[in-house]
Design a protein around this motif. Structure first.
Motif, PDB file in Angstrom:
ATOM      1  N   PRO A  62      -3.747  13.089  -2.595  1.00 51.45           N
ATOM      2  CA  PRO A  62      -3.891  11.823  -1.870  1.00 51.45           C
ATOM      3  C   PRO A  62      -4.588  12.026  -0.528  1.00 51.45           C
TER       4      PRO A  62
ATOM      5  N   MET B  76       0.839  -1.198   0.000  1.00 51.96           N
ATOM      6  CA  MET B  76       0.000   0.000   0.000  1.00 51.96           C
ATOM      7  C   MET B  76       0.876   1.250   0.000  1.00 51.96           C
ATOM      8  N   THR B  77       0.417   2.304  -0.642  1.00 53.70           N
ATOM      9  CA  THR B  77       1.194   3.532  -0.775  1.00 53.70           C
ATOM     10  C   THR B  77       0.999   4.422   0.443  1.00 53.70           C
ATOM     11  N   LEU B  78       2.088   4.698   1.143  1.00 51.79           N
ATOM     12  CA  LEU B  78       2.028   5.579   2.298  1.00 51.79           C
ATOM     13  C   LEU B  78       1.472   6.932   1.877  1.00 51.79           C
TER      14      LEU B  78
ATOM     15  N   THR C 117      -6.573   6.293   9.835  1.00 53.45           N
ATOM     16  CA  THR C 117      -5.193   6.354  10.285  1.00 53.45           C
ATOM     17  C   THR C 117      -5.139   7.292  11.483  1.00 53.45           C
TER      18      THR C 117
ATOM     19  N   PHE D  72      -1.618   7.411   0.764  1.00 53.01           N
ATOM     20  CA  PHE D  72      -2.752   7.272  -0.152  1.00 53.01           C
ATOM     21  C   PHE D  72      -3.326   5.863   0.018  1.00 53.01           C
ATOM     22  N   ARG D  73      -4.055   5.677   1.132  1.00 53.44           N
ATOM     23  CA  ARG D  73      -4.554   4.342   1.436  1.00 53.44           C
ATOM     24  C   ARG D  73      -5.739   4.423   2.388  1.00 53.44           C
ATOM     25  N   ILE D  74      -6.510   3.365   2.388  1.00 55.92           N
ATOM     26  CA  ILE D  74      -7.706   3.271   3.213  1.00 55.92           C
ATOM     27  C   ILE D  74      -7.581   2.039   4.096  1.00 55.92           C
ATOM     28  N   HIS D  75      -7.714   2.252   5.420  1.00 54.38           N
ATOM     29  CA  HIS D  75      -7.606   1.157   6.389  1.00 54.38           C
ATOM     30  C   HIS D  75      -8.993   0.773   6.894  1.00 54.38           C
TER      31      HIS D  75
ATOM     32  N   GLU E  63      -5.583   9.649   3.513  1.00 55.01           N
ATOM     33  CA  GLU E  63      -5.738   8.365   4.195  1.00 55.01           C
ATOM     34  C   GLU E  63      -7.011   8.367   5.029  1.00 55.01           C
TER      35      GLU E  63
END
Length: 226
Positions: A147, A1-3, A152, A5-8, A149
């Motif tokens: 981007p 996953m791109t630090l 987080t 630009f991501r969904i947790h 997140e």
């Protein structure tokens, strides 16, 4: 996953029954019960007629200042009762949301939105009644490129907010209660609230004891001049 630009996925969340009990308590008393050491900064002000305390689990969002792509995604992910908290870097150049997003949030039964950044359509947001807190207002709209997140850990003016932590808000501002500390803080706040109600009753009855003021002044060496 791109630090960046991501969904947790949110792995834990404050219990709804606990959040509902906090909704009957003033944020100031909760803050006192946390040793007055936690705050999201005085810039975050309510853009609604604050009554009952906004309370719910944090759905956290971190965005590039002036960009709301990830907030749009968070609206689609939100569960009823969530408080969406957006770290937009405190930038007030471009708004992060307006009336359309507020109405989407209402339809999804979102408990409120907190934005460390700007909003627009402020008058309509006030009219719609959704609890919204923001650092400012600007008519300039957002970009939608990313981007960002979701879910987080974020921070607003030093107040750390993790996904699922309890977020509170009323006319005095916004506060985060760590998930694992919520029951302890709740018990302390309910006790403080009961004590304050007792004091108010004594004030109205004319029986309040104000002796502590002179006792404190004397203990600290204050001199009373003629």
């Amino acid at each position: 996953m791109t630090l960046g630009f991501r969904i947790h996925r949110r792995k834990a969340s404050i219990d709804a029954a606990i959040a509902n009990r906090f909704a009957d308590l003033p944020v100031a008393n909760v803050s006192d019960s946390m040793s007055r050491m936690t705050a999201a900064g005085s810039r975050l002000r309510p853009f609604y007629e604050a009554g009952r305390t906004m309370a719910g689990p944090a759905l956290t969002v971190k965005v590039r200042p002036g960009d709301n792509l990830m907030l749009h995604k968070a609206l689609d992910m939100a569960e009823g009762g969530d408080v969406i908290v957006v770290d937009a870097g405190g930038d007030l150049t471009n708004s992060i949301m307006g009336e359309i997003m507020a109405y989407i949030a209402q339809e999804r039964n979102v408990a409120g939105i907190v934005i460390d950044g700007a909003i627009r359509d402020a008058d309509e947001i006030r009219r719609c009644g959704l609890p919204v807190f923001a650092a400012g207002v600007t008519h300039r709209g957002p970009y939608k490129d990313g981007p960002g997140e979701i879910n987080t850990t974020i921070a607003i003016d030093g107040m750390v907010i993790r996904p699922g932590d309890l977020i509170l808000g009323d006319g005095d501002g916004v506060l985060c209660v760590p998930l694992e500390e919520a029951e302890t803080v709740l018990a302390a706040t309910e006790a403080k609230q009961a004590a304050e109600q007792k004091d108010i009753a004594a004030i109205r009855a004319g029986t309040i004891d104000r002796g502590w003021v002179d006792e404190t002044l004397s203990a600290r060496g204050c001199e009373f001049a003629d």
